[in-house]
Design a protein around this motif. Sequence first.
Motif, PDB file in Angstrom:
ATOM      1  N   ALA A 197       0.841  -1.203   0.000  1.00 52.10           N
ATOM      2  CA  ALA A 197       0.000   0.000   0.000  1.00 52.10           C
ATOM      3  C   ALA A 197       0.878   1.255   0.000  1.00 52.10           C
ATOM      4  N   ASN A 198       1.962   1.254   0.743  1.00 54.25           N
ATOM      5  CA  ASN A 198       2.875   2.399   0.774  1.00 54.25           C
ATOM      6  C   ASN A 198       3.565   2.596  -0.567  1.00 54.25           C
ATOM      7  N   ILE A 225      -7.003   4.697 -13.757  1.00 47.57           N
ATOM      8  CA  ILE A 225      -5.701   5.219 -14.186  1.00 47.57           C
ATOM      9  C   ILE A 225      -4.904   4.124 -14.886  1.00 47.57           C
ATOM     10  N   ILE A 226      -4.922   2.905 -14.325  1.00 44.58           N
ATOM     11  CA  ILE A 226      -4.218   1.775 -14.941  1.00 44.58           C
ATOM     12  C   ILE A 226      -4.784   1.478 -16.324  1.00 44.58           C
ATOM     13  N   LEU A 242       1.609  -3.629  -8.666  1.00 45.39           N
ATOM     14  CA  LEU A 242       1.405  -3.528  -7.219  1.00 45.39           C
ATOM     15  C   LEU A 242      -0.044  -3.806  -6.832  1.00 45.39           C
ATOM     16  N   PHE A 243      -0.981  -3.366  -7.663  1.00 45.50           N
ATOM     17  CA  PHE A 243      -2.398  -3.575  -7.348  1.00 45.50           C
ATOM     18  C   PHE A 243      -2.747  -5.063  -7.391  1.00 45.50           C
ATOM     19  N   LYS A 244      -2.184  -5.793  -8.370  1.00 47.57           N
ATOM     20  CA  LYS A 244      -2.414  -7.238  -8.429  1.00 47.57           C
ATOM     21  C   LYS A 244      -1.802  -7.930  -7.206  1.00 47.57           C
ATOM     22  N   LEU A 270      -2.512 -10.616  -1.878  1.00 48.21           N
ATOM     23  CA  LEU A 270      -2.286 -10.674  -0.438  1.00 48.21           C
ATOM     24  C   LEU A 270      -3.609 -10.631   0.326  1.00 48.21           C
ATOM     25  N   GLU A 271      -4.551  -9.824  -0.157  1.00 50.51           N
ATOM     26  CA  GLU A 271      -5.863  -9.758   0.497  1.00 50.51           C
ATOM     27  C   GLU A 271      -6.595 -11.090   0.397  1.00 50.51           C
TER      28      GLU A 271
END
Length: 426
Positions: free
Chosen positions: A146-147, A179-180, A223-225, A230-231
């Motif tokens: 997230a960071n 945005i992606i 990073l989003f994937k 992880l979630e």
Amino acid sequence: MDLIFSSCSGIDVHKKSVMVCALKAQKGRKATKEVRLFGTMTRDLLALADWLRQLKVTHVAMESTGVFWKPIYNLLEGEFEILLVNAHHIKQVPGRKTDVKDCEWIADLLQHGLLKASFVPPKPVRELRDLTRQRAEITDDKTKIANRIQKVLEDANIKLSSVASDVLGASGRDMIQAIIAGEEDPANLAELARRRLRGKIPELKFALQGTVNDHHRFMLNLLFKQLQSLESILDQLTCRIVEVMTREDAQPSEGVLPFQESVRLLETIPGIRTLAAQTILPEIGTDMSQFPTDGNLSSWAGISSGNNESAGKRRNAKTPKGNRWLRRILVQVALAAGRTKDTYLGSQYRRFAARRGKNKAAVAVAHTILVIIYHVLKTRKPYHELGADYFDRLDPERLTRKLVKRLESLGHKVTLEPAEKAMPAA
């Protein structure tokens, strides 16, 4: 020195090998000693168990070396009385450091009853502990991702965090995915806001006007994937934790409090919710008979005050080393309890924070919470709230003098008169 165990063994544990010394006491004669080297493959450990069985060994001691002690402990558990000991407690005499000497030293200490066993919970609790610790590590990884997403947005001059309190909330995720996908119009991105964030659409239009390029989109997508993966893992771990707790509750053990009942008891303590309770219980178990007093539990957890006394003078001392996983969740719970109102723990936190600072206050309240947990699980009774005015009720005269002195220091003249007691109704 008297012999406590007539037939025992000491094991010096390594990654690829274990050195084992078996001692057998004989009446009126010196104890016989046998030393043998074994590998750490399963067949080698089975051979080790057979060898100890042939020698009629009853007690086994070994150091808690990394994670290498676990397969040996699991294989010997239930057949021998096993003592897992802290390596610091059995430090060898300087100048005599060899694997053979180490296992002989451990066996000799065990035979004379000079070893103190570490707390090793039952296997179901150890399995739960693996799950909750893995969940904590994945949560840390999620925070790091997230960071990193936030850093990429800042690099593209997207100031979403300046307007939205949670960049990865429902609105923020929709905007990042847009945005992606290639959306660049700030107005279109701002329209993706939901609920209360829609009231900030004019500010969002300015915040979402950046310099996004293909590199930023690639990094955000990657990073989003990773974040979503992880979630998903966290959801699986949480479901597995609940499943294991429910399964163990279906096979109750005598004298052991069921997991689900223990969770409900801990939830009565301010600051503790289901997730925190599920993390605390695998670390300490539900059977408090393992710890003679709440002080023993606090010391083992590393959340009690340290001792540093010399020549009759007591100096400030750091808290001892202990269970870092338990300490971490207790401090988090203490901070949550410190924000509560009309509670004893909230009042205690604010009193300590005013005098010693927030960090020391959090550790002090964490210690209090662990003591409460001990007694709640031992008595099997929910937490009884003492109230925020508990400290005021301890010594009302002292509090009165303090408040009068404070008012006088501000230039007031204070005259106290006892309040008239209310007359009972006729």
